[in-house]
Structure formats: C-alpha cells, structure tokens
Enzyme design. Structure first.
Site, PDB file in Angstrom:
ATOM      1  N   ASN A   9      -4.680  16.055  -5.607  1.00 40.66           N
ATOM      2  CA  ASN A   9      -5.976  16.717  -5.496  1.00 40.66           C
ATOM      3  C   ASN A   9      -6.417  16.608  -4.038  1.00 40.66           C
ATOM      4  O   ASN A   9      -6.842  15.546  -3.601  1.00 40.66           O
ATOM      5  CB  ASN A   9      -6.982  16.020  -6.434  1.00 40.66           C
ATOM      6  CG  ASN A   9      -8.390  16.564  -6.282  1.00 40.66           C
ATOM      7  OD1 ASN A   9      -8.612  17.567  -5.601  1.00 40.66           O
ATOM      8  ND2 ASN A   9      -9.343  15.899  -6.915  1.00 40.66           N
ATOM      9  N   TRP A  10      -6.283  17.710  -3.343  1.00 41.57           N
ATOM     10  CA  TRP A  10      -6.608  17.688  -1.910  1.00 41.57           C
ATOM     11  C   TRP A  10      -8.117  17.638  -1.652  1.00 41.57           C
ATOM     12  O   TRP A  10      -8.546  17.463  -0.516  1.00 41.57           O
ATOM     13  CB  TRP A  10      -6.039  18.933  -1.220  1.00 41.57           C
ATOM     14  CG  TRP A  10      -4.555  18.917  -1.040  1.00 41.57           C
ATOM     15  CD1 TRP A  10      -3.663  17.986  -1.497  1.00 41.57           C
ATOM     16  CD2 TRP A  10      -3.778  19.905  -0.343  1.00 41.57           C
ATOM     17  NE1 TRP A  10      -2.392  18.325  -1.135  1.00 41.57           N
ATOM     18  CE2 TRP A  10      -2.430  19.504  -0.418  1.00 41.57           C
ATOM     19  CE3 TRP A  10      -4.085  21.089   0.334  1.00 41.57           C
ATOM     20  CZ2 TRP A  10      -1.394  20.240   0.161  1.00 41.57           C
ATOM     21  CZ3 TRP A  10      -3.069  21.831   0.904  1.00 41.57           C
ATOM     22  CH2 TRP A  10      -1.726  21.398   0.820  1.00 41.57           C
ATOM     23  N   LYS A  11      -8.901  17.893  -2.683  1.00 38.86           N
ATOM     24  CA  LYS A  11     -10.366  17.945  -2.536  1.00 38.86           C
ATOM     25  C   LYS A  11     -10.728  18.924  -1.409  1.00 38.86           C
ATOM     26  O   LYS A  11     -10.019  19.919  -1.225  1.00 38.86           O
ATOM     27  CB  LYS A  11     -10.929  16.536  -2.322  1.00 38.86           C
ATOM     28  CG  LYS A  11     -10.454  15.574  -3.428  1.00 38.86           C
ATOM     29  CD  LYS A  11     -11.171  14.255  -3.460  1.00 38.86           C
ATOM     30  CE  LYS A  11     -10.616  13.401  -4.585  1.00 38.86           C
ATOM     31  NZ  LYS A  11     -11.298  12.119  -4.731  1.00 38.86           N
ATOM     32  N   HIS A  94     -14.020  16.862 -12.708  1.00 38.82           N
ATOM     33  CA  HIS A  94     -13.828  15.733 -11.797  1.00 38.82           C
ATOM     34  C   HIS A  94     -15.175  15.032 -11.596  1.00 38.82           C
ATOM     35  O   HIS A  94     -16.225  15.690 -11.568  1.00 38.82           O
ATOM     36  CB  HIS A  94     -13.265  16.231 -10.456  1.00 38.82           C
ATOM     37  CG  HIS A  94     -12.792  15.108  -9.591  1.00 38.82           C
ATOM     38  ND1 HIS A  94     -13.667  14.334  -8.868  1.00 38.82           N
ATOM     39  CD2 HIS A  94     -11.564  14.607  -9.368  1.00 38.82           C
ATOM     40  CE1 HIS A  94     -12.975  13.408  -8.224  1.00 38.82           C
ATOM     41  NE2 HIS A  94     -11.694  13.550  -8.512  1.00 38.82           N
ATOM     42  N   GLU A  96     -16.583  13.988  -9.070  1.00 37.21           N
ATOM     43  CA  GLU A  96     -17.353  14.506  -7.928  1.00 37.21           C
ATOM     44  C   GLU A  96     -18.103  15.771  -8.323  1.00 37.21           C
ATOM     45  O   GLU A  96     -19.216  16.028  -7.857  1.00 37.21           O
ATOM     46  CB  GLU A  96     -16.407  14.747  -6.734  1.00 37.21           C
ATOM     47  CG  GLU A  96     -15.970  13.410  -6.122  1.00 37.21           C
ATOM     48  CD  GLU A  96     -14.592  13.408  -5.512  1.00 37.21           C
ATOM     49  OE1 GLU A  96     -13.995  14.476  -5.293  1.00 37.21           O
ATOM     50  OE2 GLU A  96     -14.077  12.292  -5.262  1.00 37.21           O
ATOM     51  N   GLU A 167      -9.977   8.581 -14.558  1.00 34.31           N
ATOM     52  CA  GLU A 167     -10.321   8.230 -13.179  1.00 34.31           C
ATOM     53  C   GLU A 167     -11.599   7.384 -13.166  1.00 34.31           C
ATOM     54  O   GLU A 167     -12.712   7.946 -13.155  1.00 34.31           O
ATOM     55  CB  GLU A 167     -10.545   9.497 -12.350  1.00 34.31           C
ATOM     56  CG  GLU A 167      -9.321  10.368 -12.225  1.00 34.31           C
ATOM     57  CD  GLU A 167      -9.345  11.198 -10.940  1.00 34.31           C
ATOM     58  OE1 GLU A 167      -8.344  11.170 -10.226  1.00 34.31           O
ATOM     59  OE2 GLU A 167     -10.368  11.848 -10.649  1.00 34.31           O
ATOM     60  N   GLY A 173     -11.369   6.766  -4.119  1.00 30.08           N
ATOM     61  CA  GLY A 173     -11.640   6.763  -2.687  1.00 30.08           C
ATOM     62  C   GLY A 173     -12.146   5.436  -2.160  1.00 30.08           C
ATOM     63  O   GLY A 173     -12.637   5.355  -1.034  1.00 30.08           O
ATOM     64  N   SER A 213      -7.332   5.700  -6.129  1.00 27.62           N
ATOM     65  CA  SER A 213      -6.645   4.897  -5.117  1.00 27.62           C
ATOM     66  C   SER A 213      -5.178   4.621  -5.443  1.00 27.62           C
ATOM     67  O   SER A 213      -4.675   3.522  -5.192  1.00 27.62           O
ATOM     68  CB  SER A 213      -7.395   3.585  -4.879  1.00 27.62           C
ATOM     69  OG  SER A 213      -8.710   3.849  -4.437  1.00 27.62           O
ATOM     70  N   GLY A 234      -5.665  11.420  -4.883  1.00 30.01           N
ATOM     71  CA  GLY A 234      -6.584  12.030  -3.931  1.00 30.01           C
ATOM     72  C   GLY A 234      -6.090  11.832  -2.510  1.00 30.01           C
ATOM     73  O   GLY A 234      -5.168  12.507  -2.049  1.00 30.01           O
ATOM     74  N   GLY A 235      -6.676  10.885  -1.819  1.00 32.19           N
ATOM     75  CA  GLY A 235      -6.382  10.652  -0.402  1.00 32.19           C
ATOM     76  C   GLY A 235      -4.899  10.605  -0.054  1.00 32.19           C
ATOM     77  O   GLY A 235      -4.466  11.216   0.935  1.00 32.19           O
TER      78      GLY A 235
HETATM   79  P1  13P Z   1      -8.281   8.773  -4.394  1.00 39.10           P
HETATM   80  O1  13P Z   1      -6.810   8.758  -4.724  1.00 39.10           O
HETATM   81  O2  13P Z   1      -8.571   9.177  -3.003  1.00 39.10           O
HETATM   82  O3  13P Z   1      -8.944   7.496  -4.818  1.00 39.10           O
HETATM   83  O4  13P Z   1      -8.931   9.927  -5.305  1.00 39.10           O
HETATM   84  C1  13P Z   1      -8.653   9.965  -6.642  1.00 39.10           C
HETATM   85  C2  13P Z   1      -9.147  11.237  -7.188  1.00 39.10           C
HETATM   86  O5  13P Z   1     -10.337  11.458  -7.252  1.00 39.10           O
HETATM   87  C3  13P Z   1      -8.169  12.245  -7.598  1.00 39.10           C
HETATM   88  O6  13P Z   1      -8.764  13.281  -8.293  1.00 39.10           O
END
Ligand code: 13P
Length: 250
Positions: A9-11, A94, A96, A167, A173, A213, A234-235
């Site tokens: 997930n590149w966000k 998600h 967010e 999640e 994050g 993470s 994510g990251g």
């Molecule tokens: P991180 O891997 O950056 O913690 O993000 C997880 C995430 O929200 C994937 O959708």
C-alpha cells in the site's frame, strides 16, 4: 491450502514517474511463484503501473473506490474506472480513511458489494486503537467491523474473493509491530468470526493478512504463523524492503 497474498500500500507516495521507476527496479526480483503480490499505487499512477507490471504475475490494486456506479460525485472513482485500468484488488476501509475521511462500516460494506459486482477482490481493513486494546475491547471492535463489512455478502463470494487485513492502528507507521502471536491470535479470531457468519469451510478459504510495520526483520516470523495468510505493507513497500518481504523464507 490458502495462497499467501502480500500487498504493498503505497498510500499517498510516489508520483507516477517515480512509481514506474521503482516497479521497473523491483519487478524482476519479486518471486510470484508461490504467492500473490499486489501493488497499490495512487489513482493517477494506476494506468502506468499497470503497463509496468505487464508480463509479470504482479497484480494491480487500488487504495479506495466509491460505491456509486457513476454520476455527479466530484473527486470520486468508480469500480468501472478501476477495472478499465486493470485493477484486480482494492483496499477498503483502511484506518486512515476511517479516521481522516470518516468512512463508516456501512460505507465499507457498500464498497465491498460494489467491488464484488465487478469481480474485484476487496482487501477489507479492520483493527483496533491502542486504547481499545488496553481496554480489552479489541476482539469486540474487530468482530463488529468484520460482521458489518460482510453484511449481505454471499458465501461463495466471501470464500473466493474476500481478503481481510488485520491492521492494529497502533502498529501502523509507528515501527511498533504486533508480536507474531498477537497478530496470529487476531487473524485466527477473525477466521472464527467468518465461520460464525458463514461456515468453517468458507472461513478456511478466506485470506487474512496482517499489516502494521511489517519489515524484512519480522516478515519471516509473521508470515509463517498458522492463520496469517500474508501482509499489507505500508512504508516498507516503497523500498527494496518490499522485495525482501515478498521473498520471505517459508
Ligand atoms: P506501515 O507498514 O507503514 O506500518 O503501514 C501499514 C499499513 O497501513 C498498510 O496498509
């Protein structure tokens, strides 16, 4: 036997050219023999990323969708618009989006239904806050999210198309990862919820990811747990770490 699925997930990262360069750099090193790999860039990069992954077994995923078919919904993107550029998976609900854009469980359910109408696999995100976990409400919260997201969805679609991503919000994050045991415990619990809503055989087919993470140093342990069928990254999906995670040792 459930096939593992790892999604990046590149966000809101990587403009299109940077995203294409990154995919070109990693695509040949990603081993898709045993697992499904999905890349979820932002909307405006989808089309070009689709071209970049052509000829590989990597799937294209979106990060969101709107539940109406078409019309006067300024700023929104329909399922048809996604399938037209090759999208096969779509992240829904998600944390967010729930937090910053006020998405409710009911909206998540509408989006899931709309995606399934067009044969796109929803990746439904669920998870609790730290306060909820500290108050021992995490199982109740997650059960409610899963139950509402799957409301009125036929069992055949659940077993064939649905992916659920656990999640925990406190692990997103933050660098803090749930322990493999905590993650597995919740993924197993979610499978139990699906079994309660449908049947054990349906629950046995549903793929349940862990997200929060995930990095190369914890991927092996997490991905080898009994009820964890993959990761939503994510990251680390923005760097070479994604290659290391996808090519984890099973
Ligand atoms: P991180 O891997 O950056 O913690 O993000 C997880 C995430 O929200 C994937 O959708």
């Amino acid at each position: 036997m459930r096939k593992k699925i790892i999604a990046g997930n590149w966000k809101m990262n990587y403009c299109v050219n940077k995203g294409v360069d990154f995919v070109e750099e990693i695509k040949e090193r990603i081993d898709t023999d045993k697992i499904d790999v999905v890349i979820c860039p932002n909307f405006v990069a989808l089309d070009r990323i689709f071209d970049a992954i052509e000829g590989t077994n990597i799937y294209l995923g979106a990060q969101n969708v709107y539940f109406e078919t078409s019309g006067a919904y300024t700023g929104e993107t329909s399922v048809d618009m996604l399938t037209a550029v090759g999208v096969k998976y779509c992240i829904v609900g998600h944390s967010e989006r729930r937090k910053y854009f006020h998405e409710t469980d009911e909206m998540v359910n509408q989006k899931v239904k709309k995606l399934l109408e067009k044969d796109v696999s929803p990746i439904i995100c669920v998870g609790e806050t730290l306060e909820e976990r500290d108050a021992s409400k995490h199982f109740d919260i997650v059960e409610e999210q899963v139950t509402k997201a799957l409301k009125d969805i036929h069992k055949d679609l659940v077993s064939k198309k649905i992916v659920i991503a656990y999640e925990p919000i406190w692990a997103i994050g933050t660098g803090v990862t749930a322990t493999a045991e905590q993650a597995n415990e919740m993924c197993k619990f979610i499978r139990g919820v699906v079994a309660k809503l449908y049947t054990t055989s349906v629950a046995d087919c549903v793929r349940i990811q862990y997200g929060g993470s995930v990095k190369p140093s914890n991927a092996n342990e997490i991905l080898n747990m009994s009820d964890i069928d993959g990761a939503l990254v994510g990251g680390a999906s923005l760097t070479n770490d994604f290659v290391a995670i996808v090519n984890y040792e099973s």
